[in-house]
Structures are given as structure tokens and as C-alpha cells.
Design an enzyme around this catalytic site. Structure first.
Site, PDB file in Angstrom:
ATOM      1  N   GLY A 292       0.851  -1.463  -0.004  1.00  0.00           N
ATOM      2  CA  GLY A 292      -0.045  -0.024  -0.037  1.00  0.00           C
ATOM      3  C   GLY A 292       0.637   1.693   0.149  1.00  0.00           C
ATOM      4  O   GLY A 292       0.210   2.730  -0.367  1.00  0.00           O
TER       5      GLY A 292
ATOM      6  N   GLU B 229      -4.297  -0.795   6.861  1.00  0.00           N
ATOM      7  CA  GLU B 229      -5.623  -0.905   5.644  1.00  0.00           C
ATOM      8  C   GLU B 229      -6.054   0.189   4.711  1.00  0.00           C
ATOM      9  O   GLU B 229      -6.224  -0.178   4.050  1.00  0.00           O
ATOM     10  CB  GLU B 229      -6.692  -1.211   6.556  1.00  0.00           C
ATOM     11  CG  GLU B 229      -7.490  -0.280   7.617  1.00  0.00           C
ATOM     12  CD  GLU B 229      -6.498  -0.015   9.246  1.00  0.00           C
ATOM     13  OE1 GLU B 229      -7.656   1.166   9.440  1.00  0.00           O
ATOM     14  OE2 GLU B 229      -5.554  -0.370   8.940  1.00  0.00           O
TER      15      GLU B 229
ATOM     16  N   ASN C 155      16.819   8.432  -3.675  1.00  0.00           N
ATOM     17  CA  ASN C 155      15.719   9.039  -3.342  1.00  0.00           C
ATOM     18  C   ASN C 155      14.714   9.084  -4.593  1.00  0.00           C
ATOM     19  O   ASN C 155      15.020   9.773  -5.579  1.00  0.00           O
ATOM     20  CB  ASN C 155      15.341  10.593  -2.771  1.00  0.00           C
ATOM     21  CG  ASN C 155      16.123  10.820  -1.174  1.00  0.00           C
ATOM     22  OD1 ASN C 155      15.760  10.877  -0.704  1.00  0.00           O
ATOM     23  ND2 ASN C 155      17.495  11.072  -2.099  1.00  0.00           N
TER      24      ASN C 155
ATOM     25  N   ALA D  64       9.117  -4.539  -0.379  1.00  0.00           N
ATOM     26  CA  ALA D  64       9.464  -3.041  -0.161  1.00  0.00           C
ATOM     27  C   ALA D  64       8.433  -2.629   1.421  1.00  0.00           C
ATOM     28  O   ALA D  64       8.407  -1.458   1.468  1.00  0.00           O
ATOM     29  CB  ALA D  64       8.068  -2.376  -1.245  1.00  0.00           C
TER      30      ALA D  64
ATOM     31  N   GLY E 134       8.074  12.000  -5.255  1.00  0.00           N
ATOM     32  CA  GLY E 134       6.640  12.013  -5.146  1.00  0.00           C
ATOM     33  C   GLY E 134       6.258  10.798  -3.686  1.00  0.00           C
ATOM     34  O   GLY E 134       5.220  10.510  -3.548  1.00  0.00           O
TER      35      GLY E 134
ATOM     36  N   LYS F  49      21.585   5.378   1.083  1.00  0.00           N
ATOM     37  CA  LYS F  49      21.284   5.587   2.520  1.00  0.00           C
ATOM     38  C   LYS F  49      22.413   3.855   3.331  1.00  0.00           C
ATOM     39  O   LYS F  49      23.307   4.640   4.023  1.00  0.00           O
ATOM     40  CB  LYS F  49      20.181   5.910   3.004  1.00  0.00           C
ATOM     41  CG  LYS F  49      19.646   7.181   2.870  1.00  0.00           C
ATOM     42  CD  LYS F  49      18.798   7.617   3.537  1.00  0.00           C
ATOM     43  CE  LYS F  49      18.258   8.949   2.873  1.00  0.00           C
ATOM     44  NZ  LYS F  49      18.444   8.679   2.335  1.00  0.00           N
TER      45      LYS F  49
END
Length: 620
Positions: free
Chosen positions: A300, A326, A456, A373, A459, A419
């Protein structure tokens, strides 16, 4: 429904008006041709021809109107009339006159032979004038409108896109107060030439000069085929003017040279990054995603949701969206169900920290490919909550990797970050440990484990541009930590394309790295965004320098000094040589770090992270 009835009524009224006008013009053209034949003297017309005119008035009118209907002359939007419509009018008029000739021949009441030709010419002129009158009047109003009411436009580029754009501007009723007054192009052969009556005045080096000379209000970049470097260079010149900057869609968005005026958008800061988008080997993607069960952890989030959008296009057997939050999971689920109703999308709520929940998911669905992710990514927040960074990033990755190994997942692709290279903060150090987990499991498992490292993402949640936009909307100041701080940037679709392609290239154990071009100064990014938002730095918007935040460094690196680079089939994607570490005791150290995260102090956690990642150099 009411609006639909109103539109239909307006269309009916317009058609009736056109039909009545055509009845007058059709018969008027024939009568005028007859008058011309007899030197414009009504009394000189022989009675037999007047009788023929009266006898054929009704059938000639009906036949001509039917022909016009068949040629769709009552269906066109005549405010957009062009040469194509003129051809259609000419064809209809020729057919009408041929049929009229046949009608009079059958009736045995022929007109003078010259009348048929002359009447056809008059009819063509009359029909064209009636159809094009709207455009003629509108153009005249635009040309003579008081200049103070006009938005003066300069277009960059003198190609087909500009021609189509100017036609759209001239035809659009929403742009009555807009006028193109100058065109810029770097081709010296085009200087001094005209496009639709507007002169090509100079090259990019003359943009500022002519923006002042013509009092330009708006500049539109209309070179869809331009490289990213060319676009950035020209837009950087344009942003030094006070004009509003806009850009037309790219080549892939333009069909047959047509431009929708609604597609023209404001120039965004991403247009100034100066790097062409990466290309993706779609065939490789199709090969390993199609008809597979694919799971995306953190599905999500900004990266995870874009992964889902791109993966669902390639017909996975089942796409599993796994996320703890959720609301985000629900949003992407609804989007995919709307856009891809036939796709098999399963949305599951759960945390990567919860091993038993992961066990259930893997046991039921047995994913072939996992994109990991899910992670905490915000550097300052993780710096003051290191235990939580360990729980989510390290323990979460360890849990998902363990399940992937246990349930024979084919490929495991983890999202890493620049990083992780010589980290100065806890978040970067945890991601370096995650890369070590990938390398560790790749050696002991049949699953192909890889990591994808990039900079980076513009958005994404918590990224700098949404923050700058909020600050600008609030009236400022825009906060920059340091005037010299630099970062590598990419867009979310680019990042996800890289992740997916890395999965296609994966053989196991690689750390894939994107060649992200030149780094960008955050200070320049803030200044560009201020300018593109319509503000002037130092006049109605300020930048405030706040100092580096905890764990933050002036620049990020994509490669450690010890790593080398290997090329892939995509010249913008490279493979870093993994750094060696003690794999024999790695698993027990992970378990110890996990215990520390749940039971020890933050300083103890930091110390142990430093022990596990020798390149971690925390800043006080």
C-alpha cells in the site's frame, strides 16, 4: 440526464438551423447561376427556364439535403472545420449537381448548360462560407480583441507539435483570450519563417529577450521528442523569466499529431532533473511475472502500490497486496479492481514483524515471487527510535526471507537504498543489514535473493517535494537543512521499473544499482519549485536553512569503495560486487539483534548495529 436532454435539444436546433440555411443557399445558388447566365437581368430569363426552376425546386432541394446528410455535413463540429471538411463539402456539391443534371434530363426540362457548373461553384462557395463562418468570426474576434485582455504565449519548438498546438489554441472556445505571438526554435533555417501566421523569432538564447519584448505571459515547451538534457537546459532558461511555464505531453501520449489542450500541463520540478527515464525490458518482465503468484509486502506504500500497478499489467496468476496499514491497502485494491476487473488481486492485512501471520500467508498462497518493500524509511524518525527500525526493517526482512526460503519462493527482490552505503544513520544501517540478509540467504537457499538500491524517490511518502509544496501553499518559508546538501533522485515509476527489471536479471545475490545521473542540490530543487509555483525568492517566498537533521549527511553514495561495478543488458543498471562478511555467525547475530531490539536500550542497539555494520559511522 437533464444535461443530456439539453445537449440533444441544442444539437437538434443547430441541425434545423443548418437545414433551413441550406434550403435557402441551395436554391439561391441555382437562381443566381440562372441570373448570371442572362446578365443578371430577371426579365431576360426565358420563361421555360423559370418553369424548370419551379418544377424542380422541391425534388432538387430534397435530393441535395439527403446528399449533404449522407456526407455527414450535419454531424461535424464546424468550429473545428479544416481542409478535410472542405473536401467533404466539395464532394457533396459535385454529387448534388450531377444528380440535378440527371433529374432535369429525365424530366426533359434542361437548364442552360453553363448553369450546372456555375450553380455548383456558387453552391460550393455558399456551403463553405456558411460552415466556416464560425471560425472566421472567432478568429477575427481573437485578432482584434484588446491586447490587455490577451494571454500572450511563446511556444518553444517549430515542429508538427507546435502546428497542432496552435490549431488547438485557435479552435478552443476556452482559450479565446490566448494568442501565440512568438515561436522559438534552435534550427537556424526556421528563423524568420511563419507557422499559422506567427513568426519564429529566434533560438533558445533569445528566450529571455523576446519574453520581455512581447510581454509574454506563458511559455509552452512543445518539443515532445527532446531529450531530457535538452528539455532541462531550455526550461532552466525559461524559468528565469516571469512567465508561467507549461509543457505538452511526450511522444507516447500524442496520437497522429493531435494534442488535447487538457493534456498540456504545468512544468514540474521533475522536468528539470536532467536524466532520461530508464528503459525496461518488457519481454523479460512478461516472462517471469506472467501466470505467477506474486506477493508485494508494503503493497500500500508509495513504492509498493506502484509495483502493484505495473505488475498487474503483466497477468500474474495472483497478486497479493500485503500491508499493515489497511487504508493504503484498501486504496490500491480499489484502484486495481476498477482498472483491471479480471485480475486476481488478494489484499491481506498483516505485519512483516509477525512471523506466524507470514507463515499462514506463505502456506496458503505459496508465492513464486516476493517484492519486499515494507520498511521504515524516514531517517530522522528512525534515528530517535532505533529499536523500531530494527524490528520492522531487519526482523521484518529476516521473517519474510525465512518464509520465502521455507516455501520455495523462486525469487525474492528487496528494496534497498543509497543510505545503506557508508551509513551515518540507523535507517541506512538497518538497510545494509537487510542487504546482508539477502546475501546470506542466497547462499543457503534455492530461492534467488537480490536487492535493488536507488536514491530518493520523488513524490513518495515523506519525500522532500511534497513537504516543499505544503510549505509553499502555507506561505513559506521553505525549509532546507543545508545549502550544499545533494541527493540522487528518480521518479516512482522509474524506481519500480528498475525493481521489476532487476527481478528479470536476477541470478541470486546481486545488489542492483541504478545509474541515476548527476546528483541534485536540494537548495536548487527548492528554488525551482518556488519559481514554478509562481513565487519569487526573496520577494514573496523565503528559504530557511535549518541545519542537518539527526543521522543526515550532505551527500549519499550508491556504491561502497570496496564494491566494483558489473554491467547488465540495461546500460543504466549495474551490479555491485557484494562486500564479504562473516556468514558463519550471521544468523545468531541477527537473533541477538532481534533480542536487543525488544529488550535492550537504544544505545545498546546502536552499538550492536555498529558491530554488525563496520561501515556504519553514526553522527552525534
Amino acid at each position: 440526464m437533464e444535461e443530456t436532454r439539453k445537449d440533444k435539444l441544442q444539437l437538434l436546433v443547430r441541425r434545423i438551423f443548418l437545414i433551413i440555411t441550406d434550403i435557402i443557399l441551395v436554391n439561391g445558388s441555382l437562381l443566381l447561376a440562372l441570373l448570371m447566365r442572362f446578365d443578371v437581368r430577371l426579365e431576360a430569363i426565358e420563361p421555360q427556364y423559370l418553369e424548370t426552376y419551379k418544377d424542380t425546386f422541391l425534388p432538387y432541394t430534397i435530393i441535395t439535403l439527403l446528399i449533404f446528410w449522407c456526407f455527414r455535413m450535419y454531424h461535424s463540429l464546424w468550429q473545428y472545420a479544416s481542409i478535410a471538411e472542405l473536401y467533404k463539402i466539395a464532394e457533396a456539391c459535385v454529387v448534388a449537381e450531377i444528380l440535378y443534371l440527371g433529374l432535369t434530363a429525365i424530366l426533359g426540362e434542361m437548364m442552360p448548360r453553363s448553369c450546372y457548373f456555375t450553380a455548383g461553384v456558387f453552391l460550393l462557395v455558399a456551403m463553405s462560407a456558411s460552415r466556416f463562418m464560425y471560425r472566421i468570426l472567432r478568429t477575427a474576434i481573437q485578432n482584434y480583441r484588446h491586447t490587455s485582455e490577451q494571454i500572450k504565449i511563446m511556444i518553444i519548438g517549430a515542429g508538427e507539435a507546435t502546428n497542432a498546438l496552435m490549431r488547438e489554441i485557435q479552435n478552443s472556445r476556452y482559450l479565446d483570450n490566448s494568442k501565440v505571438v512568438a515561436i522559438i526554435d534552435d534550427d537556424p533555417k526556421k528563423i524568420g519563417k511563419y507557422i499559422r501566421g506567427v513568426k519564429v523569432v529566434g533560438t533558445r538564447h533569445n528566450i529571455k529577450e523576446y519574453a520581455r519584448y512581447y510581454s509574454i505571459d506563458e511559455i509552452i515547451f512543445a518539443i515532445p521528442s527532446a531529450s531530457q538534457d535538452t528539455k532541462r537546459e531550455i526550461l532552466n532558461i525559461c524559468k528565469e523569466t516571469p512567465c508561467n511555464l507549461k509543457i505538452i505531453p511526450g511522444m507516447y501520449q500524442m496520437m497522429d499529431g493531435e494534442i488535447n489542450i487538457n493534456d498540456i500541463r504545468n512544468v514540474d520540478v521533475t522536468d528539470l532533473l536532467g536524466r532520461d527515464p530508464i528503459s525496461v525490458d518488457l519481454e523479460s518482465i512478461m516472462g517471469y511475472v506472467s501466470n505467477k503468484v506474486v506477493m508485494v509486502t508494503g503493497g500500500g506504500g508509495s513504492i509498493g502500490s506502484e509495483l502493484c500497478r505495473q505488475l498487474v499489467k503483466h497477468n500474474p496468476k495472483c497478486l497479493i497486496i500485503f500491508d499493515i496499514y489497511e487504508n493504503n491497502a484498501y486504496d490500491i485494491q480499489q484502484e486495481l479492481e476498477m482498472d483491471y476487473p479480471d485480475a486476481n488481486v488478494v489484499t491481506l492485512i498483516g505485519s512483516v514483524r509477525n512471523q506466524s501471520r507470514l507463515e499462514d500467508v506463505f502456506a496458503i498462497y505459496k508465492p513464486d515471487i516476493v517484492y519486499h518493500a515494507a520498511a521504515h524509511k524516514h531517517v530522522p524518525l528512525m534515528e530517535i527510535s532505533p529499536n523500531e527500525a530494527i524490528k520492522n526493517n531487519v526482523c521484518g526482512t529476516w521473517n519474510v526471507a525465512k518464509m520465502a526460503d521455507k516455501y520455495k519462493t523462486k525469487r525474492f527482490v528487496m528494496i534497498s537504498t543509497d543510505k545503506a552505503v557508508n551509513p551515518t544513520n540507523v535507517m541506512g544501517a538497518t538497510k545494509r543489514i537487510c542487504e546482508m540478509i539477502i546475501q546470506y540467504y542466497n547462499e543457503i537457499s534455492e530461492t534467488e535473493f537480490v536487492a535493488v538500491r536507488f536514491g530518493n524517490v520523488l513524490g513518495s511518502n515523506g519525500s522532500v517535494i511534497p513537504l516543499f509544496k505544503k510549505q509553499i501553499e502555507a506561505g513559506g518559508p521553505v525549509t532546507v537543512t543545508h545549502p550544499d546538501i545533494i541527493r540522487y533522485f528518480m521518479t516512482i515509476p522509474e524506481a519500480v521499473s528498475l525493481v521489476i527489471q532487476a527481478g528479470a536479471y536476477a541470478k541470486g545475490g546481486e545488489i542492483f544499482i541504478l545509474d541515476m545521473g548527476d546528483p541534485v542540490k536540494i537548495d536548487d530543487l527548492a528554488k525551482n519549485l518556488i519559481r514554478l509555483s509562481g513565487y519569487t525568492l526573496g520577494v514573496n517566498m523565503e528559504i530557511k536553512y535549518t541545519g542537518l537533521r539527526p543521522g543526515e549527511k550532505l551527500y549519499e553514495e550508491l556504491l561502497m569503495d570496496e564494491e566494483g561495478l558489473q554491467d547488465t543488458a540495461n546500460k543504466l543498471i549495474h551490479i555491485g560486487k557484494p562486500i564479504e562478511f562473516d556468514k558463519e555467525h550471521f544468523a545468531e547475530r541477527i537473533e541477538k539483534l532481534k533480542d536487543y531490539a525488544y529488550s535492550e536500550s537504544e544505545q545498546d542497539v546502536r552499538d550492536y548495529v555498529k558491530f554488525m555494520v563496520p561501515t556504519y559511522k553514526p553522527k552525534n
